[in-house]
Write a protein that holds these residues in place. Structure first.
Motif, PDB file in Angstrom:
ATOM      1  N   ILE A   1       0.299  -5.587   5.607  1.00 14.75           N
ATOM      2  CA  ILE A   1      -0.211  -4.246   5.316  1.00 14.75           C
ATOM      3  C   ILE A   1       1.551  -3.688   5.124  1.00 14.75           C
ATOM      4  O   ILE A   1       1.905  -3.527   5.952  1.00 14.75           O
ATOM      5  CB  ILE A   1      -0.952  -2.948   5.646  1.00 14.75           C
TER       6      ILE A   1
ATOM      7  N   LEU B   1       3.093  -0.559   3.992  1.00 12.71           N
ATOM      8  CA  LEU B   1       3.087   0.328   3.913  1.00 12.71           C
ATOM      9  C   LEU B   1       3.449   1.246   3.300  1.00 12.71           C
ATOM     10  O   LEU B   1       4.861   1.828   4.422  1.00 12.71           O
ATOM     11  CB  LEU B   1       1.634   1.055   5.060  1.00 12.71           C
TER      12      LEU B   1
ATOM     13  N   VAL C   1       0.801  -1.045   0.100  1.00 11.38           N
ATOM     14  CA  VAL C   1       0.145   0.039  -0.159  1.00 11.38           C
ATOM     15  C   VAL C   1       0.693   1.580  -0.084  1.00 11.38           C
ATOM     16  O   VAL C   1       1.867   1.321   0.550  1.00 11.38           O
ATOM     17  CB  VAL C   1      -0.961  -0.039   1.582  1.00 11.38           C
TER      18      VAL C   1
ATOM     19  N   GLU D   1      -4.241   6.196  -6.941  1.00 11.68           N
ATOM     20  CA  GLU D   1      -5.140   6.062  -5.890  1.00 11.68           C
ATOM     21  C   GLU D   1      -5.240   7.872  -5.827  1.00 11.68           C
ATOM     22  O   GLU D   1      -6.233   8.017  -5.743  1.00 11.68           O
ATOM     23  CB  GLU D   1      -4.014   5.927  -4.681  1.00 11.68           C
TER      24      GLU D   1
ATOM     25  N   GLY E   1      -2.931   3.687  -1.258  1.00 13.34           N
ATOM     26  CA  GLY E   1      -3.989   2.761  -1.279  1.00 13.34           C
ATOM     27  C   GLY E   1      -3.366   1.948  -2.095  1.00 13.34           C
ATOM     28  O   GLY E   1      -2.071   1.809  -1.859  1.00 13.34           O
ATOM     29  N   LYS E   2      -4.092   0.621  -2.359  1.00 14.04           N
ATOM     30  CA  LYS E   2      -2.482  -1.059  -2.625  1.00 14.04           C
ATOM     31  C   LYS E   2      -2.142  -0.649  -4.249  1.00 14.04           C
ATOM     32  O   LYS E   2      -2.856   0.261  -4.668  1.00 14.04           O
ATOM     33  CB  LYS E   2      -4.388  -2.061  -3.070  1.00 14.04           C
TER      34      LYS E   2
END
Length: 138
Positions: free
Chosen positions: A80, A82, A7, A53, A38-39
């Motif tokens: 996640i 990040l 992400v 995103e 976001g992803k």
């Protein structure tokens, strides 16, 4: 084994303030404030994913300018990864296409909001980078 997701998050800055976005009621961690992003989709670089995103979530055209930091955290039964990027310039006015609310605040004031836990270390890293001075300067 947990599903792993990459992400990207934007530290969108304007006149010394950064943009926080509030997660909508239907999302994971509803009501939490976060850095927009976001992803990362297959075949995308992190900057490409973040630009996409920001276009989708905020309706702006932006190009990430500097990598800030990464952090790994388990959220909602997923791992996640990040990655935060500084976005110093953009075209358009951010609008909450996905989020329930947007707010501009200083990076320090952002720590007083009910932030998504994964974003806190990224924001702290940004503050440290911003406040760092080159070696030898007083």
């Amino acid at each position: 084994m947990l599903k792993t997701i990459d992400v990207v998050a934007a530290i969108l800055e304007r006149e010394g303030k950064i943009l926080l976005a509030r997660r909508p009621a239907h999302a994971d961690q509803p009501g939490k404030w976060e850095l927009a992003g976001g992803k990362v989709e297959a075949g995308e670089t992190q900057p490409e994913a973040l630009a996409r995103e920001l276009r989708e979530e905020l309706g702006i055209e932006a190009q990430p300018t500097r990598y800030v930091a990464s952090h790994t955290r388990e959220v909602s039964q997923r791992l996640i990864h990040l990655h935060a990027w500084h976005v110093a310039a953009f075209r358009g006015t951010p609008a909450p296409h996905f989020h329930s609310q947007l707010v501009w605040c200083t990076p320090e004031a952002a720590l007083d909001y009910d932030l998504a836990p994964a974003d806190i270390p990224l924001l702290e890293a940004f503050i440290l980078l911003r406040d760092a001075r080159p070696a030898g300067s007083c």
